[in-house]
Scaffold this active site. Structure first.
Site, mmCIF file in Angstrom:
data_model
loop_
_atom_site.group_PDB
_atom_site.id
_atom_site.type_symbol
_atom_site.label_atom_id
_atom_site.label_comp_id
_atom_site.label_asym_id
_atom_site.label_seq_id
_atom_site.Cartn_x
_atom_site.Cartn_y
_atom_site.Cartn_z
ATOM 1 C CB ALA A 1 -0.968 -0.014 1.176
ATOM 2 C CB SER B 1 -0.529 1.941 4.338
ATOM 3 O OG SER B 1 0.726 1.988 3.696
ATOM 4 C CG HIS C 1 6.045 3.103 1.485
ATOM 5 N ND1 HIS C 1 4.696 3.341 1.520
ATOM 6 C CD2 HIS C 1 6.321 2.305 2.560
ATOM 7 C CE1 HIS C 1 4.168 2.707 2.545
ATOM 8 N NE2 HIS C 1 5.133 2.080 3.195
#
Length: 282
Positions: A32, A186, A37
């Site tokens: 996700a 997420s 990230h």
């Protein structure tokens, strides 16, 4: 980008990188993926370094009644994002590859795992430490990167690496935020429209309290004010606490680096955040 799901071909790929004289960076994730990230991927980039990102929703770090079954899974989209970001390998093993039949080992890190999320989510950090130790042995990276949003998790991993003599550099990457200050997560997709508007109270409450403490204000009063801001926005609070930024002990000694951490729920969504306390403000 290679997508690999079994350990033997993963190790073959890593061996090929090593044979070419390249180093390896690991970015562990549960998928996700979002801009936070991608910031880890960017921070991992160096000439002569290959990047391995893992996607594994680790069942051992979810407690009873937590969101394992509904945790977002979208590997196809994640894979596209990693490819565009310049990742070299996506390590996406199935559960049975990570925890085969008969698996009976648990990694438990004391000290920094106590309190806060360690108290609110019993067993959570054992699950984190166990899977990260496995990822380190599977990928054998030179460096591994983690977001500072999960500040206690980062401290647990640093302690484990020091205690178990992993020859891996651990890099903490600053929290990435939305324009209004909400930390990227997420789990933010669980928030409905009204909750999303109110969620910004979490970073704002921490920011106000951190500035007050940094100016020499009373810690208990600053934390109580943060509680009031959060409950006023509809949060149910797990904790708001000031800790030593290295040991995570409460009631830190004078002159030590400080961090203010919080976890609270809006509806069914649990959010965490943290901010550094700048004592230079005094």
């Amino acid at each position: 980008m290679q997508t690999i799901r079994q350990i033997v071909p993963l190790r073959d790929a890593i061996a090929a990188f090593r044979a070419a004289g390249e180093s390896v960076a690991l970015v562990p994730t549960m998928g996700a993926l979002h801009a936070g990230h991608m910031a880890l991927i960017e921070a991992a980039k160096r000439p002569g370094r290959r990047i391995v990102a893992s996607i594994f929703v680790n069942p051992r770090q979810f407690g009873a009644g937590e969101d394992l079954s509904r945790y977002p899974r979208r590997e196809a989209t994640d894979s596209q994002m990693l490819t565009r970001a310049g990742c070299d390998v996506l390590w996406a093993p199935p559960v049975e590859e990570v925890y085969p039949a008969g698996f009976a080992t648990n990694v438990s890190v004391g000290g920094v795992s106590a309190g806060m999320d360690g108290a609110a989510r019993p067993g959570h950090f054992d699950g984190v430490a166990t899977v990260v130790a496995k990822l380190f042995n599977q990928v054998r990276p030179d460096v591994a990167l983690f977001g500072e949003k999960d500040f206690q998790q980062l401290a647990v991993i640093r302690r484990m690496v020091a205690d178990l003599d992993f020859d891996i550099e651990i890099v903490g990457v600053p929290t990435q935020r939305e324009d209004d200050g909400l930390a990227l997560s997420s789990r933010n997709i669980y928030l409905d429209e009204g909750e999303r508007v109110r969620a910004v109270a979490l970073p704002r409450a921490l920011g106000v309290a951190a500035r007050e403490i940094g100016r020499g204000g009373d810690v208990s009063t600053a934390i109580a004010s943060a509680h009031d801001m959060l409950t006023g926005a509809g949060f149910a609070i797990d904790y708001v606490c000031l800790v030593d930024a290295e040991t995570l002990t409460e009631h830190p000694e004078p002159g030590r680096p400080l961090r203010l951490l919080a976890a609270a729920r809006l509806g069914s969504t649990r959010l965490i955040d943290n901010v550094a306390v700048d004592m230079q403000a005094i």
